[in-house]
Design a protein around this motif. Structure first.
Motif, PDB file in Angstrom:
ATOM      1  N   MET A   1       0.809  -1.371   0.071  1.00  0.00           N
ATOM      2  CA  MET A   1       0.073  -0.078  -0.041  1.00  0.00           C
ATOM      3  C   MET A   1       0.699   1.183   0.136  1.00  0.00           C
ATOM      4  SD  MET A   1      -3.132   0.446   2.423  1.00  0.00           S
ATOM      5  CE  MET A   1      -4.010  -0.846   1.758  1.00  0.00           C
ATOM      6  N   SER A   2       0.323   2.238  -0.856  1.00  0.00           N
ATOM      7  CA  SER A   2       1.373   3.217  -0.857  1.00  0.00           C
ATOM      8  C   SER A   2       1.504   4.368   0.365  1.00  0.00           C
ATOM      9  CB  SER A   2       0.930   4.005  -2.395  1.00  0.00           C
ATOM     10  OG  SER A   2      -0.316   4.686  -2.213  1.00  0.00           O
ATOM     11  N   ALA A   3       2.459   5.129   0.371  1.00  0.00           N
ATOM     12  CA  ALA A   3       2.572   5.974   1.379  1.00  0.00           C
ATOM     13  C   ALA A   3       1.426   7.185   1.239  1.00  0.00           C
ATOM     14  CB  ALA A   3       3.810   6.722   1.415  1.00  0.00           C
ATOM     15  N   GLY A   4       0.694   7.410   2.121  1.00  0.00           N
ATOM     16  CA  GLY A   4      -0.401   8.627   2.205  1.00  0.00           C
ATOM     17  C   GLY A   4      -1.548   8.183   2.025  1.00  0.00           C
ATOM     18  N   ILE A   5      -2.045   6.913   1.700  1.00  0.00           N
ATOM     19  CA  ILE A   5      -3.057   6.365   1.244  1.00  0.00           C
ATOM     20  C   ILE A   5      -4.164   6.350   2.508  1.00  0.00           C
ATOM     21  CG2 ILE A   5      -2.953   3.740   2.127  1.00  0.00           C
ATOM     22  CD1 ILE A   5      -4.082   3.098  -0.773  1.00  0.00           C
ATOM     23  N   ASP A   6      -3.768   6.239   3.682  1.00  0.00           N
ATOM     24  CA  ASP A   6      -4.263   6.471   4.799  1.00  0.00           C
ATOM     25  C   ASP A   6      -5.210   7.806   4.876  1.00  0.00           C
ATOM     26  OD1 ASP A   6      -2.074   7.196   7.297  1.00  0.00           O
ATOM     27  OD2 ASP A   6      -2.158   7.735   5.378  1.00  0.00           O
ATOM     28  N   ALA A   7      -4.897   8.665   4.210  1.00  0.00           N
ATOM     29  CA  ALA A   7      -5.590  10.023   4.100  1.00  0.00           C
ATOM     30  C   ALA A   7      -6.760  10.086   3.253  1.00  0.00           C
ATOM     31  CB  ALA A   7      -4.532  11.141   3.728  1.00  0.00           C
ATOM     32  N   ILE A   8      -6.916   9.140   2.597  1.00  0.00           N
ATOM     33  CA  ILE A   8      -8.120   8.972   1.571  1.00  0.00           C
ATOM     34  C   ILE A   8      -9.170   8.812   2.220  1.00  0.00           C
ATOM     35  CG2 ILE A   8      -9.054   7.530  -0.311  1.00  0.00           C
ATOM     36  CD1 ILE A   8      -6.327   7.326  -1.227  1.00  0.00           C
ATOM     37  N   ALA A   9     -10.113   9.397   2.033  1.00  0.00           N
ATOM     38  CA  ALA A   9     -11.923   9.367   2.697  1.00  0.00           C
ATOM     39  C   ALA A   9     -12.563   8.547   2.015  1.00  0.00           C
ATOM     40  CB  ALA A   9     -12.381  10.728   2.564  1.00  0.00           C
ATOM     41  N   VAL A  10     -13.119   7.384   2.846  1.00  0.00           N
ATOM     42  CA  VAL A  10     -13.940   6.380   2.268  1.00  0.00           C
ATOM     43  C   VAL A  10     -15.260   6.595   3.031  1.00  0.00           C
ATOM     44  CG1 VAL A  10     -14.300   4.025   2.167  1.00  0.00           C
ATOM     45  CG2 VAL A  10     -12.111   4.955   2.004  1.00  0.00           C
ATOM     46  N   LEU A  11     -16.475   6.749   2.289  1.00  0.00           N
ATOM     47  CA  LEU A  11     -17.733   6.590   2.927  1.00  0.00           C
ATOM     48  C   LEU A  11     -18.350   5.369   2.763  1.00  0.00           C
ATOM     49  CD1 LEU A  11     -20.210   8.205   4.034  1.00  0.00           C
ATOM     50  CD2 LEU A  11     -20.846   8.697   1.403  1.00  0.00           C
ATOM     51  N   ALA A  12     -18.694   4.842   3.898  1.00  0.00           N
ATOM     52  CA  ALA A  12     -19.479   3.252   3.927  1.00  0.00           C
ATOM     53  C   ALA A  12     -20.817   3.628   4.346  1.00  0.00           C
ATOM     54  CB  ALA A  12     -18.900   2.599   4.975  1.00  0.00           C
ATOM     55  N   LEU A  13     -21.813   3.362   3.460  1.00  0.00           N
ATOM     56  CA  LEU A  13     -23.280   3.549   3.728  1.00  0.00           C
ATOM     57  C   LEU A  13     -23.934   2.224   4.097  1.00  0.00           C
ATOM     58  CD1 LEU A  13     -23.945   5.788   0.540  1.00  0.00           C
ATOM     59  CD2 LEU A  13     -23.707   6.390   3.138  1.00  0.00           C
ATOM     60  N   ILE A  14     -23.414   0.835   4.314  1.00  0.00           N
ATOM     61  CA  ILE A  14     -23.935  -0.119   4.764  1.00  0.00           C
ATOM     62  C   ILE A  14     -23.422  -0.846   5.903  1.00  0.00           C
ATOM     63  CG2 ILE A  14     -24.582  -0.974   2.424  1.00  0.00           C
ATOM     64  CD1 ILE A  14     -22.145  -2.748   2.528  1.00  0.00           C
ATOM     65  N   ALA A  15     -23.992  -1.437   6.745  1.00  0.00           N
ATOM     66  CA  ALA A  15     -23.515  -2.133   7.888  1.00  0.00           C
ATOM     67  C   ALA A  15     -22.285  -2.895   7.496  1.00  0.00           C
ATOM     68  CB  ALA A  15     -24.523  -2.715   8.773  1.00  0.00           C
ATOM     69  N   LEU A  16     -21.074  -3.116   8.173  1.00  0.00           N
ATOM     70  CA  LEU A  16     -19.982  -4.023   7.733  1.00  0.00           C
ATOM     71  C   LEU A  16     -19.483  -4.629   8.876  1.00  0.00           C
ATOM     72  CD1 LEU A  16     -18.052  -1.328   5.566  1.00  0.00           C
ATOM     73  CD2 LEU A  16     -19.159  -3.419   4.639  1.00  0.00           C
ATOM     74  N   PRO A  17     -18.957  -5.904   8.622  1.00  0.00           N
ATOM     75  CA  PRO A  17     -18.380  -6.667   9.779  1.00  0.00           C
ATOM     76  C   PRO A  17     -17.286  -5.847  10.578  1.00  0.00           C
ATOM     77  CG  PRO A  17     -18.566  -8.066   7.764  1.00  0.00           C
ATOM     78  CD  PRO A  17     -18.973  -6.362   7.278  1.00  0.00           C
ATOM     79  N   ASP A  18     -17.110  -6.187  11.650  1.00  0.00           N
ATOM     80  CA  ASP A  18     -16.170  -5.427  12.370  1.00  0.00           C
ATOM     81  C   ASP A  18     -14.679  -5.801  12.011  1.00  0.00           C
ATOM     82  OD1 ASP A  18     -17.877  -4.574  14.335  1.00  0.00           O
ATOM     83  OD2 ASP A  18     -17.753  -6.155  15.793  1.00  0.00           O
ATOM     84  N   ALA A  19     -14.295  -6.807  11.406  1.00  0.00           N
ATOM     85  CA  ALA A  19     -13.134  -6.776  10.862  1.00  0.00           C
ATOM     86  C   ALA A  19     -12.703  -5.882   9.584  1.00  0.00           C
ATOM     87  CB  ALA A  19     -12.933  -8.515  10.473  1.00  0.00           C
ATOM     88  N   THR A  20     -13.867  -5.931   8.722  1.00  0.00           N
ATOM     89  CA  THR A  20     -13.722  -5.023   7.568  1.00  0.00           C
ATOM     90  C   THR A  20     -13.634  -3.510   8.038  1.00  0.00           C
ATOM     91  OG1 THR A  20     -15.051  -6.560   6.341  1.00  0.00           O
ATOM     92  CG2 THR A  20     -14.917  -4.306   5.504  1.00  0.00           C
ATOM     93  N   LEU A  21     -14.493  -3.142   9.139  1.00  0.00           N
ATOM     94  CA  LEU A  21     -14.188  -1.662   9.444  1.00  0.00           C
ATOM     95  C   LEU A  21     -12.991  -1.429  10.023  1.00  0.00           C
ATOM     96  CD1 LEU A  21     -17.755  -1.347  11.598  1.00  0.00           C
ATOM     97  CD2 LEU A  21     -17.088  -0.217   9.461  1.00  0.00           C
ATOM     98  N   ASP A  22     -12.307  -2.422  10.921  1.00  0.00           N
ATOM     99  CA  ASP A  22     -10.976  -2.297  11.600  1.00  0.00           C
ATOM    100  C   ASP A  22      -9.962  -2.079  10.229  1.00  0.00           C
ATOM    101  OD1 ASP A  22     -12.066  -2.693  13.989  1.00  0.00           O
ATOM    102  OD2 ASP A  22     -11.487  -4.707  14.087  1.00  0.00           O
ATOM    103  N   ALA A  23     -10.069  -2.965   9.342  1.00  0.00           N
ATOM    104  CA  ALA A  23      -9.095  -2.681   7.983  1.00  0.00           C
ATOM    105  C   ALA A  23      -9.323  -1.483   7.346  1.00  0.00           C
ATOM    106  CB  ALA A  23      -9.552  -3.972   6.970  1.00  0.00           C
ATOM    107  N   LEU A  24     -10.446  -1.185   7.425  1.00  0.00           N
ATOM    108  CA  LEU A  24     -10.635   0.339   6.471  1.00  0.00           C
ATOM    109  C   LEU A  24     -10.265   1.437   7.382  1.00  0.00           C
ATOM    110  CD1 LEU A  24     -14.156  -0.173   5.088  1.00  0.00           C
ATOM    111  CD2 LEU A  24     -12.119   0.173   3.635  1.00  0.00           C
ATOM    112  N   ARG A  25     -10.477   1.608   8.713  1.00  0.00           N
ATOM    113  CA  ARG A  25     -10.059   2.511   9.585  1.00  0.00           C
ATOM    114  C   ARG A  25      -8.689   2.427   9.784  1.00  0.00           C
ATOM    115  NH1 ARG A  25     -15.085   1.097  13.398  1.00  0.00           N
ATOM    116  NH2 ARG A  25     -16.549   2.632  12.833  1.00  0.00           N
TER     117      ARG A  25
END
Length: 319
Positions: A1-25
């Motif tokens: 994963m490239s440097a600075g990718i953690d600044a990218i804003a992602v909008l989730a509009l559905i309920a997601l499993p905790d493991a998926t949320l943790d990875a996105l966060r």
């Protein structure tokens, strides 16, 4: 994963499993609104301006108007195989990539369909209720069996084929309905859906949702299935005409139904809740630890590939 990718804003509009949320966060700036995003939500409009990725699913979808409200949007990822309510044409016109997770939950959905077929045939739910109510002796009448039955499958994609493969162990006669026949598909192809219904004791809906299949299973199809027939829906609620189903059950024109999805879910008509021949599960056919892991991995891979400017493996083909 490239440097600075953690600044990218992602909008989730559905309920997601905790493991998926943790990875996105961990890897992105996540704005999580599983109940929908309203303009009066704290910081909502500010967040919209920065969002570059949206996570949705086939049921929730994402419209052209919603895309217009996100000026920085680059990618829409459907969490799962379905993306029927994502306006793909609008996304392509706007240069927005649409992705999904083909096959990620297919095996789990196929397992669920087989479970509903067995439970309907053998009467698991009403017989359990009878035993609990002390009606053991009066509840031991014969029940249909899946072995040797005639089963029709509407749709012969990944899920339809996995259902057919599992049914081979029950020595069933398989037919299927699709727009065209497939040389490598199991069973007989029926171009006429009514003909398939007449030839079946069980009809399993496993096709795509969307406008093209809206109320594909209508009054005529259900009544062609007959008073000893059962319908199972693990596709989308929109494919099966709910009122036609209620009427067929009330008239004795159909024996029962197994529904993992329903129109206007999570609202379920009282007539279906009260019918002893109806089994209802809350749209969980595709949910298992394995399928959620596969869907998470597909989502993360698609986002990473897009933002690192590599080919996106699970991009929806352009028209």
């Amino acid at each position: 994963m490239s440097a600075g990718i953690d600044a990218i804003a992602v909008l989730a509009l559905i309920a997601l499993p905790d493991a998926t949320l943790d990875a996105l966060r961990r890897d992105y700036t996540l704005h999580y609104h599983p109940d929908g995003l309203t303009a009066d939500a704290p910081g909502a409009m500010t967040a919209l301006q920065a969002v570059r990725a949206v996570v949705t699913n086939g049921s929730t979808g994402f419209s052209d108007a919603q895309m217009a409200a996100l000026p920085a949007l680059e990618i829409i990822s459907a969490f799962g195989a379905g993306y029927e309510n994502v306006d793909v044409a609008a996304a392509q016109r706007r240069g927005i990539v649409v992705t999904h997770a083909p096959g990620a939950n297919a095996a789990t959905v196929a397992d669920h369909a087989i479970g509903l077929l067995l439970a309907l045939a053998r009467g698991y739910a009403p017989l359990t209720d009878a035993v609990r109510a002390g009606r053991w002796r009066g509840s031991r009448a014969e029940r249909p069996t899946l072995t040797g039955a005639r089963v029709g499958i509407v749709g012969m994609g990944r899920i339809g084929r996995l259902i057919a493969a599992r049914l081979r162990g029950f020595d069933v006669t398989t037919g299927y309905h699709t727009r065209r026949a497939y040389d490598d598909a199991p069973g007989r192809h029926y171009a006429d859906l009514l003909e398939l219904a007449r030839a079946s004791e069980f009809l399993v809906i496993a096709c795509n949702g969307g406008a093209a299949t809206h109320h594909l299973i209508d009054r005529d199809v259900l009544r062609a299935l007959g008073p000893h027939g059962y319908v199972v829906n693990v596709a989308r609620g929109s494919v099966l005409d709910t009122q036609a189903l209620i009427d067929a059950l009330a008239d004795g024109a159909l024996a029962g139904a197994g529904l993992d999805v329903i129109e206007h879910e999570p609202e379920v008509p009282r007539a279906l809740l009260d019918h002893p021949g109806v089994l209802l599960t809350p749209h969980i056919a595709g949910r298992s630890p394995a399928s959620w892991l596969a869907q998470r991995d597909a989502l993360l891979a698609s986002l990473d590939q897009h933002f690192t400017r590599t080919a996106v493996e699970f991009a929806v083909p352009t028209a």
